[in-house]
Design an enzyme around this catalytic site. Sequence first.
Site, PDB file in Angstrom:
ATOM      1  N   HIS A 161       0.944  -1.252  -0.062  1.00  0.00           N
ATOM      2  CA  HIS A 161      -0.046   0.119   0.046  1.00  0.00           C
ATOM      3  C   HIS A 161       0.898   1.277   0.009  1.00  0.00           C
ATOM      4  CE1 HIS A 161      -4.055  -2.180   0.825  1.00  0.00           C
ATOM      5  NE2 HIS A 161      -3.254  -3.028   1.224  1.00  0.00           N
ATOM      6  N   ASP A 214      -5.612   5.876   1.962  1.00  0.00           N
ATOM      7  CA  ASP A 214      -5.875   4.606   1.270  1.00  0.00           C
ATOM      8  C   ASP A 214      -7.390   4.189   1.473  1.00  0.00           C
ATOM      9  OD1 ASP A 214      -3.740   1.929   0.894  1.00  0.00           O
ATOM     10  OD2 ASP A 214      -5.762   1.470   1.575  1.00  0.00           O
ATOM     11  N   SER A 223       4.970  -8.975   0.841  1.00  0.00           N
ATOM     12  CA  SER A 223       5.371  -8.550   2.250  1.00  0.00           C
ATOM     13  C   SER A 223       4.235  -8.996   3.384  1.00  0.00           C
ATOM     14  CB  SER A 223       5.433  -7.141   2.063  1.00  0.00           C
ATOM     15  OG  SER A 223       3.888  -6.617   1.929  1.00  0.00           O
ATOM     16  N   SER A 261       2.731  -6.734  -7.525  1.00  0.00           N
ATOM     17  CA  SER A 261       3.482  -7.846  -8.165  1.00  0.00           C
ATOM     18  C   SER A 261       2.922  -7.881  -9.539  1.00  0.00           C
ATOM     19  CB  SER A 261       3.583  -9.002  -7.376  1.00  0.00           C
ATOM     20  OG  SER A 261       4.348  -8.829  -6.089  1.00  0.00           O
ATOM     21  N   THR A 262       1.652  -8.234  -9.594  1.00  0.00           N
ATOM     22  CA  THR A 262       1.058  -8.589 -10.927  1.00  0.00           C
ATOM     23  C   THR A 262       0.800  -7.575 -11.928  1.00  0.00           C
ATOM     24  OG1 THR A 262      -0.847  -9.872  -9.666  1.00  0.00           O
ATOM     25  CG2 THR A 262      -1.380  -9.114 -11.851  1.00  0.00           C
ATOM     26  N   ASP A 266      -7.621 -10.001  -2.002  1.00  0.00           N
ATOM     27  CA  ASP A 266      -7.822  -9.787  -3.282  1.00  0.00           C
ATOM     28  C   ASP A 266      -7.153 -10.928  -4.346  1.00  0.00           C
ATOM     29  OD1 ASP A 266      -5.221  -8.956  -2.585  1.00  0.00           O
ATOM     30  OD2 ASP A 266      -5.508  -6.983  -3.778  1.00  0.00           O
ATOM     31  N   GLN A 267      -6.048 -11.597  -3.742  1.00  0.00           N
ATOM     32  CA  GLN A 267      -5.078 -12.412  -4.515  1.00  0.00           C
ATOM     33  C   GLN A 267      -5.794 -13.463  -5.408  1.00  0.00           C
ATOM     34  OE1 GLN A 267      -2.294 -13.468  -1.383  1.00  0.00           O
ATOM     35  NE2 GLN A 267      -1.983 -11.374  -0.968  1.00  0.00           N
TER      36      GLN A 267
HETATM   37  O1  LIG Z   1      11.798  -8.734  -2.744  1.00  0.00           O
HETATM   38  C1  LIG Z   1      10.662  -8.151  -3.053  1.00  0.00           C
HETATM   39  C2  LIG Z   1       9.462  -8.516  -3.068  1.00  0.00           C
HETATM   40  C3  LIG Z   1       8.577  -7.729  -3.137  1.00  0.00           C
HETATM   41  N1  LIG Z   1       9.092  -6.330  -3.410  1.00  0.00           N
HETATM   42  C4  LIG Z   1       8.098  -5.245  -3.722  1.00  0.00           C
HETATM   43  O2  LIG Z   1       6.968  -5.427  -2.741  1.00  0.00           O
HETATM   44  C5  LIG Z   1       5.547  -5.092  -3.309  1.00  0.00           C
HETATM   45  C6  LIG Z   1       4.686  -6.020  -2.938  1.00  0.00           C
HETATM   46  O3  LIG Z   1       3.639  -5.848  -3.107  1.00  0.00           O
HETATM   47  P1  LIG Z   1       2.068  -6.783  -3.523  1.00  0.00           P
HETATM   48  O4  LIG Z   1       2.743  -7.447  -4.673  1.00  0.00           O
HETATM   49  O5  LIG Z   1       1.123  -6.147  -3.979  1.00  0.00           O
HETATM   50  O6  LIG Z   1       2.209  -7.928  -2.510  1.00  0.00           O
HETATM   51  P2  LIG Z   1       1.740  -7.488  -0.791  1.00  0.00           P
HETATM   52  O7  LIG Z   1       2.923  -6.926  -0.223  1.00  0.00           O
HETATM   53  O8  LIG Z   1       1.260  -8.839  -0.370  1.00  0.00           O
HETATM   54  O9  LIG Z   1       0.567  -6.456  -1.061  1.00  0.00           O
HETATM   55  C7  LIG Z   1      -0.669  -6.186  -0.128  1.00  0.00           C
HETATM   56  O10 LIG Z   1      -1.225  -5.271  -0.841  1.00  0.00           O
HETATM   57  C8  LIG Z   1      -1.595  -5.315  -2.219  1.00  0.00           C
HETATM   58  C9  LIG Z   1      -2.095  -3.988  -2.739  1.00  0.00           C
HETATM   59  O11 LIG Z   1      -3.413  -3.869  -2.161  1.00  0.00           O
HETATM   60  C10 LIG Z   1      -2.412  -6.475  -2.257  1.00  0.00           C
HETATM   61  O12 LIG Z   1      -2.726  -6.785  -3.627  1.00  0.00           O
HETATM   62  C11 LIG Z   1      -2.063  -7.609  -1.736  1.00  0.00           C
HETATM   63  O13 LIG Z   1      -2.978  -8.817  -1.462  1.00  0.00           O
HETATM   64  C12 LIG Z   1      -1.532  -7.510  -0.260  1.00  0.00           C
HETATM   65  O14 LIG Z   1      -1.060  -8.537   0.519  1.00  0.00           O
HETATM   66  C13 LIG Z   1       5.776  -5.031  -4.860  1.00  0.00           C
HETATM   67  O15 LIG Z   1       5.820  -3.473  -4.990  1.00  0.00           O
HETATM   68  C14 LIG Z   1       7.236  -5.435  -4.929  1.00  0.00           C
HETATM   69  O16 LIG Z   1       8.017  -5.169  -5.938  1.00  0.00           O
HETATM   70  C15 LIG Z   1      10.268  -5.935  -3.485  1.00  0.00           C
HETATM   71  O17 LIG Z   1      10.625  -4.770  -3.472  1.00  0.00           O
HETATM   72  N2  LIG Z   1      11.324  -6.666  -3.131  1.00  0.00           N
END
Ligand SMILES: O=c1ccn([C@@H]2O[C@H](COP(=O)(O)OP(=O)(O)O[C@H]3O[C@H](CO)[C@@H](O)[C@H](O)[C@H]3O)[C@@H](O)[C@H]2O)c(=O)[nH]1
Length: 519
Positions: free
Chosen positions: A33, A124, A283, A364-365, A383-384
């Site tokens: 977020h 948010d 995360s 990530s998506t 939401d995944q």
């Molecule tokens: O080694 C890593 C792994 C991840 N990331 C970053 O971390 C973020 C991860 O975000 P996301 O893929 O959205 O996962 P979550 O951290 O799980 O995000 C939460 O928030 C998202 C946005 O609302 C939701 O879609 C997810 O389900 C929720 O778990 C991304 O920008 C990645 O690029 C890094 O920089 N390094």
Amino acid sequence: METHGRAPTLRWTEPIPATRRRIIMFPMPFQGHINPMLQLANILHTQGFKITIIHTEYNSPNQSNYPHFTFKSFPDRFSEVINQLPVKDPSFYVKYLNSSSVDPFRNCLAGLLAEEPVTCLITDGGMYFTQAVADELKIPRLVLRTSSLGCGVAYGFLPVSSEKGYFDLPKDDYETSVPEYPLLKVKDIIKISTNPQGMIEFVTNMHNQMKASSGIIWNTFKELEESELQIICEDFPVPIFTLGPLLKYFSASSSSLIEQDRTVISWLDTQAPKSVIYVSFGSVVRITESEFQEMAHGLANTGLPFLWVVRPGVVSGSEWLESLPEKFLEIVGDKGCIVKWCPQQEVLAHPATGCFWTHNGWNSTLESICEGVPMVCSPCLADQPIIARYVCDVWKIGVLLENGFERVEIEMAIKRVMIDEEGDGIRKNIHCLKEKVDLSLTEGGSSHESLKNLDYDHLNLYSIVYIVKIGLIKTYKSFFHFVSLENGDHRKTYHSPVDSSDGNSPENHFVSDAFPGSY
Ligand SMILES: O=c1ccn([C@@H]2O[C@H](COP(=O)(O)OP(=O)(O)O[C@H]3O[C@H](CO)[C@@H](O)[C@H](O)[C@H]3O)[C@@H](O)[C@H]2O)c(=O)[nH]1
């Protein structure tokens, strides 16, 4: 300030006023977020707005990467509470945040409003309590929704799913499609949360307060979710802006809460093009020890090189790698690279990366789509499971691990994407979407236009009428839109849908028409 790849230009045709007012922004304190909120903050700063970020002490953003912003924190007890919370019930911690933050947030915001005029508050969507505070302090609130439009639509069906008992169905019914939303199976709905009532309460609060806001910014782009945008515009009668993917303007790296291990880039440099499986579950997700071991076996059995982010704490009950199968590291040798956290966007952009085994967090998506990297999907919660269905069954840019973590299925899914002919079709689809992203962000593209409309129609308007009460602001906005429509000002009129009938597009889930209400 770090930008990523070919960042689109942020220069408008109209000159930027020399002095713009301040915008106050408040992210939910989680990596997924914080990243999009700070990306949006950077975009608005580039347009001349002054930015103040209000944040909790828990997961406080790395201020040194943002010397051009002002930061203001308020005390919270979240770090004490978070580890006691149920892992697969996301509603639990957002509910806690929304109740415990009210008073400190109000005090913090009131103090800032007393110091200087402010254009608007952007918070948010999950921090729904901020709408009442914004109303009380008479400041317009815009919402940043950090998930997909498809998730917004699907979440709207959760109360019906509960009434019809889908959350309580036995395993025999898990493969059945949900009649109200046939894209989803019963098992997808069940995976959203272990506490359906808590989740429904959270989603209802979030959606009601989004409807009461002055507008909603979605981190997505119109061409990706055309029919979902139409439904959202009908369900949420406020201005809707699809500005994404925000990561194309500013990389997520500057807002990383964990230090990124950059040695992975030199390791990737030694690998053949499109040969590496990149694995990361974001995360928040946690998995069990046995799921972790199945992952390890599945990866090793492919015989392919892999880069695996094992975030400390991702395996419940383990510090880091203690639960790996015996001799795993010796067996995989140089074929495996395991780190705690990495510069994900750079990894996805690296020529050696061939697929992304992901939990389908929305960031990530989007990052995978922007780099044209096909996915293997293991959604865990919230939401995944919804996003994963879109990835695999609507856009057809990935393969879903339907039955959790099982080594043979893992190996087969990865090989379907990396080796089998099926992978060619998936790669073709994701390249088509990648091109659409680039188009949407160029001058005249949907996200670029939406950003212009947000800037001129809304943020400027807020600046002008800051001292007027909220009710009057809303009347004023409606009047302006009425006038612009009457005058045939196309920058302020509704978008027409972009023609996506090129024959190569992945299927869309809903029948699409026009987009009343989208900017
Ligand atoms: O080694 C890593 C792994 C991840 N990331 C970053 O971390 C973020 C991860 O975000 P996301 O893929 O959205 O996962 P979550 O951290 O799980 O995000 C939460 O928030 C998202 C946005 O609302 C939701 O879609 C997810 O389900 C929720 O778990 C991304 O920008 C990645 O690029 C890094 O920089 N390094």
